[in-house]
Design an enzyme around this catalytic site. Structure first.
Site, short mmCIF file in Angstrom:
data_model
loop_
_atom_site.label_atom_id
_atom_site.label_comp_id
_atom_site.label_asym_id
_atom_site.label_seq_id
_atom_site.Cartn_x
_atom_site.Cartn_y
_atom_site.Cartn_z
N GLU A 439 0.84 -1.21 0.00
CA GLU A 439 0.00 0.00 0.00
C GLU A 439 0.88 1.27 0.00
OE1 GLU A 439 -3.37 1.35 -0.79
OE2 GLU A 439 -3.58 -0.68 -0.05
C1 LIG Z 1 2.67 -9.58 0.92
C2 LIG Z 1 2.38 -8.57 -0.13
C3 LIG Z 1 1.09 -8.33 -0.50
C4 LIG Z 1 0.81 -7.41 -1.51
N1 LIG Z 1 -0.49 -7.22 -1.92
C5 LIG Z 1 -0.73 -6.47 -3.03
C6 LIG Z 1 -2.04 -6.41 -3.60
O1 LIG Z 1 -3.00 -6.97 -3.07
N2 LIG Z 1 -2.21 -5.73 -4.75
C7 LIG Z 1 -1.18 -5.10 -5.39
O2 LIG Z 1 -1.40 -4.52 -6.43
N3 LIG Z 1 0.07 -5.13 -4.86
C8 LIG Z 1 0.31 -5.80 -3.71
N4 LIG Z 1 1.58 -5.85 -3.18
C9 LIG Z 1 2.64 -5.13 -3.86
C10 LIG Z 1 3.11 -3.93 -3.06
O3 LIG Z 1 2.16 -2.91 -3.11
C11 LIG Z 1 4.48 -3.52 -3.62
O4 LIG Z 1 5.39 -4.53 -3.22
C12 LIG Z 1 4.92 -2.17 -3.14
O5 LIG Z 1 4.11 -1.16 -3.68
C13 LIG Z 1 6.38 -1.88 -3.49
O6 LIG Z 1 6.64 -2.15 -4.83
P1 LIG Z 1 7.88 -3.09 -5.21
O7 LIG Z 1 7.78 -4.32 -4.42
O8 LIG Z 1 7.94 -3.22 -6.68
O9 LIG Z 1 9.14 -2.31 -4.68
P2 LIG Z 1 9.94 -1.16 -5.49
O10 LIG Z 1 8.97 -0.20 -6.08
O11 LIG Z 1 10.91 -1.80 -6.40
O12 LIG Z 1 10.70 -0.47 -4.28
C14 LIG Z 1 11.93 -0.96 -3.75
C15 LIG Z 1 12.49 0.10 -2.80
O13 LIG Z 1 12.74 1.31 -3.53
C16 LIG Z 1 12.04 2.38 -2.92
N5 LIG Z 1 11.53 3.28 -3.96
C17 LIG Z 1 10.97 2.95 -5.14
N6 LIG Z 1 10.59 4.06 -5.79
C18 LIG Z 1 10.89 5.10 -5.00
C19 LIG Z 1 10.73 6.51 -5.11
N7 LIG Z 1 10.16 7.08 -6.16
N8 LIG Z 1 11.16 7.28 -4.06
C20 LIG Z 1 11.73 6.73 -2.99
N9 LIG Z 1 11.90 5.42 -2.83
C21 LIG Z 1 11.48 4.61 -3.82
C22 LIG Z 1 10.92 1.77 -2.11
O14 LIG Z 1 10.55 2.60 -1.01
C23 LIG Z 1 11.55 0.45 -1.66
O15 LIG Z 1 12.29 0.67 -0.49
C24 LIG Z 1 1.87 -6.72 -2.14
C25 LIG Z 1 3.18 -6.94 -1.72
C26 LIG Z 1 3.45 -7.86 -0.74
C27 LIG Z 1 4.88 -8.10 -0.33
#
Ligand SMILES: Cc1cc2nc3c(=O)[nH]c(=O)nc-3n(C[C@H](O)[C@H](O)[C@H](O)COP(=O)(O)OP(=O)(O)OC[C@H]3O[C@@H](n4cnc5c(N)ncnc54)[C@H](O)[C@@H]3O)c2cc1C
Length: 596
Positions: A439
Site C-alpha cells: 500500500e
Molecule cells: C505480501 C504482499 C502483499 C501485496 N499485496 C498487493 C495487492 O494486493 N495488490 C497489489 O497490487 N500489490 C500488492 N503488493 C505489492 C506492493 O504494493 C508492492 O510490493 C509495493 O508497492 C512496493 O513495490 P515493489 O515491491 O515493486 O518495490 P519497489 O517499487 O521496487 O521499491 C523498492 C524500494 O525502492 C524504494 N523506492 C521505489 N521508488 C521510490 C521513489 N520514487 N522514491 C523513494 N523510494 C522509492 C521503495 O521505497 C523500496 O524501499 C503486495 C506486496 C506484498 C509483499
C-alpha cells in the site's frame, strides 16, 4: 492466548474522550451512534477476534493456503471463520446502508479493524481488500455495476482484490502493461499481476478483482491507465453466477510472514481474454484508485497498531511469568519475575505508550474521515478532508514502522524463547514486516507527504495542526497535577521541533527537492512522534478530568503516567530527528554510485 478484551478500555477512551464520538452522533445518518452502541459493537468484535480469529493465527501461519486444480484453498478453519465473520455482518460495518451495510462511523469500524489485525493479520487482509474494492466501485462505477456487484461485496458473499502490481510496476505504476481491449459493452483483459493479496481463495462465492490496465490508444505513463472490474465468475445482470472468467491464480508466493494470506500471481487472459468492465472514466484509473487510498492506507496503519498490541500483550504476559534474577540491589531472597527489572519496564512502557499514542492518533483521524464525509457545513468538510489528506501518509508510515519496532521489542522481552517459533512472538515480527512495504512503502508515503500533502497549500494545513497542538499545550499549563507540567514542557519542545522541521522542508523542497526527499522519512517519523505527543497530552488532560470526578482511578492514573513516559522517553526522538532533517542530504549524493 492473548486477551482481546484487554485493550477495550483504552479503545473506548480513545473513541469517546479523544476522537469525540458524540460529535459524530450529531451527523446525518449517525443519530443512533452512542457510546453504549460503540461498547456493544466492540465487545462483540472482541469476542469474534478472541474466540474465532485468534485461534487460527498460529495454525494458519504453519499451514498456509494451497493451490489446487480448482484454485486456492485457504488454510484449515479460515473458510468457516470467514462465514462467521460475514454472517455476523462485520464485513459491511461502516458500509453504505443503501447497499446493505450497517452505516456505522468509520471510527467504530477502525477499532474493529484493529482487533481483526491483532487477532489474525492474514485473515484481516481479506475484508480489508474487499472494503477497498467496495469504495472504488461505489465512488466511480456506473449505477448498473454498483447494483450488480456492491450488495454482495458489502455482505461479504463475494470478496474483492486490488490488482495494481506487475513485475516492472511496483511503486511506479506508470509502467503497468496489462492490456484492455474494447469488445462491445465490455473489455478483454490480458496480462499478469503479481503479489495480489487473497487473489484467489475458497472463502467467498465469487471474487471481484479491480485491475489497472491500458487501453490500446492510451497515453504513456500514469495518464494512460484505466480501472477495470474483472469478476472470477461472470455475473448476469440479475446477479447470478454464469461461469468462470479467464482469470486464474498461477502461483502462490512463499514469504516471510502473513503466511495464511495467499499472495498470488494472477493471470488474466491466458485464453480468450478476461471479461472486464470499465470503472469510471478511461485513463483515470490511478486518480480513481487514489480516492479510496486514504481509508486503505489508514487501515494498513491500523495493522501496525494491531500487531503491536498483540506483541505487547504476549510480552507483558511473559514478563509477569518468567522468573529471572532478584530485584536491583538484592543478593539473596526470592527470585522475581522479569517485570521487576528496570529495563523490562522500559521496554514494556515503550511498547504500551506508543501503542496508546498510535491508537489515539489513528482514531482521531478516523473521526476526521467521518466528519469530512458527513459534516453538514461544506467548509468544515473541506477542513477535515485537508487534515485527513495531510496525515494519512503519517498514519500509514509511522504506525507501520512502529509496528515492526514494537513487535521486535516484544520478541526481546521473551529472550531466547522469542526467537523460537513456539511463543508466537516471532510470528508477530514476521507478520508486521510487510506493513511498511505494501500500500505504498514508507519511502513512498514520506515522498507523498512532503512533496504533495504538505506543500499543496504551502504548509497551511500543517500550520493549522500546529495551532491545535499549541492549544493543548496551553491546557496542560498550570495544572495542579504534577505530571501534566512535565508533559507540557516536552510537548512544547516537540511542537517547536515540528514547526522548525516543517519550515526547513517547505523551504528546501523548492530549491533542492533531492535534499527534501532524502530527509522525508525522518521528517514524517518526526511528525508522527509529535502527533503522538499531542494526543497523549490530550489523553492526560481527559484522564485528569475523569480522576477529578472520581471515575476509573486505576486506568486514569496509568494513562497519565504512560503519557508522561511518552513525553519524556519517546517524544525527544523528534529532537534528534530535527537535527538529522536539518543537516540535509548533501551526503546522500556525495558517494558515487560505484562506491556503494
Ligand atoms: C505480501 C504482499 C502483499 C501485496 N499485496 C498487493 C495487492 O494486493 N495488490 C497489489 O497490487 N500489490 C500488492 N503488493 C505489492 C506492493 O504494493 C508492492 O510490493 C509495493 O508497492 C512496493 O513495490 P515493489 O515491491 O515493486 O518495490 P519497489 O517499487 O521496487 O521499491 C523498492 C524500494 O525502492 C524504494 N523506492 C521505489 N521508488 C521510490 C521513489 N520514487 N522514491 C523513494 N523510494 C522509492 C521503495 O521505497 C523500496 O524501499 C503486495 C506486496 C506484498 C509483499
Amino acid at each position: 492466548m492473548p486477551d482481546y478484551r484487554a485493550p477495550l478500555r483504552d479503545m473506548q477512551f480513545a473513541i469517546t474522550e479523544l476522537a469525540g464520538l458524540e460529535r459524530l452522533a450529531a451527523l446525518p445518518g449517525y443519530e443512533e451512534v452512542t457510546p453504549d452502541l460503540a461498547e456493544v459493537v466492540l465487545e462483540e468484535a472482541a469476542k469474534l477476534a478472541g474466540e474465532v480469529l485468534a485461534p487460527l493465527n498460529k495454525p494458519g501461519d504453519e499451514q498456509g493456503p494451497s493451490l489446487t486444480k480448482e484454485g486456492v484453498v485457504a488454510a484449515d478453519g479460515f473458510a468457516a471463520a470467514y462465514r462467521r465473520f460475514v454472517e455476523n455482518g462485520w464485513n459491511g460495518l461502516s458500509a453504505d446502508p443503501e447497499y446493505g451495510g450497517q452505516g456505522l462511523p468509520w471510527l467504530i469500524a477502525a477499532a474493529a479493524v484493529e482487533m481483526w489485525n491483532s487477532a489474525n493479520m492474514s485473515f484481516a487482509l481479506c475484508p480489508l481488500l474487499t472494503a477497498g474494492a467496495m469504495e472504488a466501485i461505489k465512488a466511480h462505477a456506473s449505477n448498473e455495476l454498483r447494483s450488480r456487484f456492491l450488495p454482495k461485496l458489502v455482505s461479504g458473499a463475494w470478496a474483492g482484490t486490488m490488482n495494481l502490481t506487475e513485475p516492472q510496476a511496483g511503486s511506479d505504476l506508470s509502467a503497468v502493461r496489462t492490456r484492455a481491449v474494447p469488445e462491445r459493452d465490455h473489455y478483454r483483459i490480458f496480462g499478469q499481476k503479481i503479489f495480489i493479496t487473497w487473489g484467489d481463495h475458497d472463502m467467498a462465492e465469487n471474487i471481484v478483482h479491480l485491475v489497472l490496465a491500458r487501453l490500446p490508444d492510451a497515453p504513456e505513463g500514469t495518464r494512460g491507465i484505466s480501472l477495470f472490474l474483472v469478476p472470477k465468475f461472470l455475473v448476469d445482470p440479475d446477479g447470478s453466477l454464469v461461469g468462470r472468467n479467464d482469470v486464474e491464480c498461477a502461483s502462490i508466493e512463499h514469504k516471510l510472514g502473513i503466511h495464511a494470506s495467499p499472495t498470488c500471481v494472477m493471470s488474466f487472459g491466458e485464453r480468450e481474454g478476461a471479461t472486464g468492465y470499465l470503472v469510471g472514466r478511461e485513463n483515470q484509473g490511478l486518480p480513481h484508485m487514489f480516492t479510496m487510498m486514504n481509508e486503505a492506507r489508514q487501515k494498513v496503519g491500523l495493522q501496525g497498531l494491531g500487531i503491536a498490541e498483540r506483541a505487547y500483550q504476549a510480552a507483558r504476559d511473559h514478563a509477569k511469568e518468567r522468573v529471572q534474577g532478584r530485584p536491583v540491589g538484592q543478593r539473596s531472597g526470592d527470585r522475581v519475575t522479569i517485570i521487576h527489572h528496570p529495563d523490562v519496564r522500559r521496554i514494556l512502557l515503550t511498547m504500551k505508550s506508543q501503542i496508546e499514542a498510535m491508537r489515539a492518533f489513528g482514531y482521531v483521524l478516523a473521526a476526521d474521515i467521518d466528519l469530512a464525509h458527513k459534516h453538514p457545513d461544506p467548509a468544515e468538510r473541506d477542513r477535515r478532508q485537508k487534515r485527513v489528506d495531510l496525515l494519512t501518509p503519517v498514519i500509514k508510515g509511522w504506525c507501520t514502522e512502529l509496528g515492526v519496532e514494537i513487535a521486535s521489542l516484544g520478541l526481546q522481552v521473551h529472550g531466547g524463547m522469542g526467537f523460537i517459533e513456539e511463543t508466537g512472538a516471532a510470528q508477530y515480527l514476521r507478520d508486521s514486516r510487510v506493513a511498511p512495504i505494501y500500500e505504498g512503502t514508507t519511502g513512498i508515503q514520506a515522498g507523498d507527504f512532503v512533496s504533495r500533502k504538505l506543500s499543496i497549500d504551502d504548509g497551511a494545513a500543517m500550520a493549522e495542526l500546529i495551532e491545535e497542538m499549541r492549544a493543548v499545550e496551553g491546557q496542560l499549563r498550570g495544572s495542579d497535577n504534577t505530571d501534566l507540567p512535565a508533559i507540557r514542557e516536552r510537548l512544547a519542545g516537540g511542537i517547536q521541533v515540528l514547526e522548525q522541521a516543517t519550515r526547513w522542508v517547505l523551504q528546501t523542497i523548492r530549491r533542492d527537492p533531492n535534499a527534501a526527499l532524502a530527509a522525508s522519512v525522518n521528517y514524517m517519523m518526526l511528525t508522527g512522534y509529535v502527533c503522538g505527543g499531542w494526543q497523549m497530552g490530550r489523553a492526560a488532560l481527559a484522564a485528569r478530568a475523569r480522576l477529578a470526578s472520581g471515575d476509573d482511578e486505576g486506568f486514569c492514573r496509568a494513562k497519565i503516567a504512560t503519557a508522561r513516559f511518552y513525553a519524556e522517553q519517546i517524544l525527544p526522538k523528534a529532537n534528534a530527528l530535527l537535527s538529522v532533517v536539518e543537516s540535509g542530504a548533501s551526503t546522500a549524493f556525495a558517494v558515487d554510485e560505484e562506491q556503494f
